[in-house]
Design a protein around this motif. Structure first.
Motif, PDB file in Angstrom:
ATOM      1  N   ALA A   1       0.805  -1.224   0.000  1.00  0.00           N
ATOM      2  CA  ALA A   1       0.000   0.000   0.000  1.00  0.00           C
ATOM      3  C   ALA A   1       0.838   1.274   0.000  1.00  0.00           C
ATOM      4  N   PHE A   2       1.967   1.299   0.740  1.00  0.00           N
ATOM      5  CA  PHE A   2       2.700   2.541   0.912  1.00  0.00           C
ATOM      6  C   PHE A   2       4.180   2.272   1.167  1.00  0.00           C
ATOM      7  N   THR A   3       4.974   3.361   1.104  1.00  0.00           N
ATOM      8  CA  THR A   3       6.391   3.345   1.466  1.00  0.00           C
ATOM      9  C   THR A   3       6.603   4.318   2.612  1.00  0.00           C
ATOM     10  N   LEU A   4       7.162   3.823   3.715  1.00  0.00           N
ATOM     11  CA  LEU A   4       7.443   4.640   4.897  1.00  0.00           C
ATOM     12  C   LEU A   4       8.947   4.885   4.963  1.00  0.00           C
ATOM     13  N   SER A   5       9.346   6.156   4.974  1.00  0.00           N
ATOM     14  CA  SER A   5      10.771   6.531   4.989  1.00  0.00           C
ATOM     15  C   SER A   5      11.065   7.414   6.191  1.00  0.00           C
ATOM     16  N   ILE A   6      12.170   7.111   6.879  1.00  0.00           N
ATOM     17  CA  ILE A   6      12.616   7.910   8.017  1.00  0.00           C
ATOM     18  C   ILE A   6      14.060   8.320   7.778  1.00  0.00           C
ATOM     19  N   GLU A   7      14.355   9.601   8.000  1.00  0.00           N
ATOM     20  CA  GLU A   7      15.696  10.132   7.769  1.00  0.00           C
ATOM     21  C   GLU A   7      16.113  11.031   8.928  1.00  0.00           C
ATOM     22  N   LEU A   8      17.327  10.824   9.416  1.00  0.00           N
ATOM     23  CA  LEU A   8      17.898  11.611  10.507  1.00  0.00           C
ATOM     24  C   LEU A   8      19.169  12.301  10.039  1.00  0.00           C
ATOM     25  N   LYS A   9      19.290  13.595  10.307  1.00  0.00           N
ATOM     26  CA  LYS A   9      20.503  14.353  10.015  1.00  0.00           C
ATOM     27  C   LYS A   9      20.876  15.175  11.247  1.00  0.00           C
ATOM     28  N   SER A  10      22.172  15.375  11.449  1.00  0.00           N
ATOM     29  CA  SER A  10      22.607  16.142  12.609  1.00  0.00           C
ATOM     30  C   SER A  10      23.828  16.986  12.277  1.00  0.00           C
ATOM     31  N   LEU A  11      23.853  18.213  12.828  1.00  0.00           N
ATOM     32  CA  LEU A  11      25.002  19.106  12.748  1.00  0.00           C
ATOM     33  C   LEU A  11      25.408  19.506  14.158  1.00  0.00           C
ATOM     34  N   ASN A  12      26.461  20.287  14.282  1.00  0.00           N
ATOM     35  CA  ASN A  12      26.985  20.655  15.595  1.00  0.00           C
ATOM     36  C   ASN A  12      26.030  21.583  16.344  1.00  0.00           C
ATOM     37  N   SER A  13      25.936  21.357  17.649  1.00  0.00           N
ATOM     38  CA  SER A  13      25.139  22.222  18.521  1.00  0.00           C
ATOM     39  C   SER A  13      25.554  21.959  19.966  1.00  0.00           C
ATOM     40  N   LYS A  14      25.489  22.985  20.803  1.00  0.00           N
ATOM     41  CA  LYS A  14      25.870  22.818  22.204  1.00  0.00           C
ATOM     42  C   LYS A  14      24.848  22.008  22.988  1.00  0.00           C
ATOM     43  N   SER A  15      23.632  21.919  22.471  1.00  0.00           N
ATOM     44  CA  SER A  15      22.576  21.173  23.155  1.00  0.00           C
ATOM     45  C   SER A  15      21.745  20.428  22.114  1.00  0.00           C
ATOM     46  N   MET A  16      20.677  19.761  22.568  1.00  0.00           N
ATOM     47  CA  MET A  16      19.784  19.081  21.635  1.00  0.00           C
ATOM     48  C   MET A  16      18.829  20.095  21.014  1.00  0.00           C
TER      49      MET A  16
END
Length: 294
Positions: free
Chosen positions: A17-32
């Motif tokens: 029925a469908f395609t589920l996609s999850i993507e995570l990217k991260s750059l520098n930061s002093k906190s979350m």
């Protein structure tokens, strides 16, 4: 082992029925600093998603995207609206006869008129059909891939930073090797000044000796060298701890810088000053890379 603060991870689930996609990217930061882009159907899970990401990734400027797309094969069964097709065909046939125009391919023309071809709404797949039970394990897979990326990047950063620490050790060894010569040069300068002023009638031998002891103690860098060795050793130990150590290493690098500066200010020798400048250069490289460390 160090972990890079920058990272990337993704995961995908395909169904009929469908395609589920999850993507995570991260750059520098002093906190979350977490930014979410998720389907409306998962809005009630936003807080839980944020807690999972914050606990797993610790800190960084993180972007999470969850997308659901309907597969072409699941768009539903097409059917012809016979009544509407008949109406289009009859009207076009009557118009052609009234105008005395030839009327080939009327059926093909009527078939392509608006709303003649329809998709059964009951078979249409919607993104709301995606459940949290499908999303959660896929999110954990994306996080695992993301952390693998961080580990791989961290290995390269570890080797680079340790090479800078080793260079500071080599330069400090040069300072230690040259230190007796530095002390002797200072002693000779003091002796030369002593010969010049000892002939003065106001010369006080006891006071002069006390001032020279104070002066020599102020130029002694033995304690700073020992502390710097200890800081370098502690830094190296901390690099290989299992938990994130970026902030801790930043504090240790400040202590390393303090000892290097003190050696430079107390050395009173151009050769040692040049070695100190080189140590500072290596330390700046370390600080720059620590901005990329979790």
């Amino acid at each position: 082992m160090l972990l890079s603060m920058t990272g990337f991870g993704s995961a995908q689930l395909e169904t009929e029925a469908f395609t589920l996609s999850i993507e995570l990217k991260s750059l520098n930061s002093k906190s979350m600093d977490l930014s979410l882009r998720i389907p409306r159907s998962l809005s009630d899970k936003e807080l839980e998603i944020r807690n999972i990401i914050s606990k797993s990734l610790v800190r960084g400027k993180v972007n999470l995207t969850i997308e659901v797309s309907r597969n072409k094969g699941a768009a539903g069964r097409s059917r012809i609206n016979i009544e509407l097709l008949t109406q289009y065909y009859q009207e076009m046939d009557q118009a052609a006869k009234r105008l005395g125009a030839q009327s080939p391919d009327l059926f093909r023309l009527a078939l392509h008129m608006p709303d003649v071809m329809q998709t059964d709404a009951t078979e249409d797949t919607k993104t709301e059909d995606v459940t949290w039970e499908q999303v959660q394990p896929l999110l954990m897979e994306a996080i695992e891939n993301f952390n693998t990326f961080r580990v791989d990047e961290g290995k390269a950063l570890t080797n680079e930073i340790i090479s800078y620490i080793d260079r500071i050790r080599i330069l400090l060894a040069e300072v230690d090797k040259y230190d007796p010569t530095r002390v002797e040069n200072i002693r000779q300068r003091i002796q030369s000044h002593l010969e010049e002023i000892s002939s003065s009638e106001s010369f006080n031998q006891n006071r002069f000796e006390q001032e020279m002891i104070y002066y020599i103690e102020k130029l002694d860098i033995a304690e700073e060298k020992v502390r710097l060795v200890n800081h370098l050793h502690y830094f190296t130990e901390t690099v290989y701890l299992p938990e994130p150590t970026g902030k801790k290493l930043a504090f240790i690098s400040q202590e390393i810088g303090r000892e290097i500066n003190t050696i430079g200010s107390k050395a009173n020798d151009s050769t040692v000053q040049h070695l100190v400048v080189e140590m500072k250069e290596e330390l700046e490289k370390i600080k720059e890379q620590l901005n990329n460390i979790l």
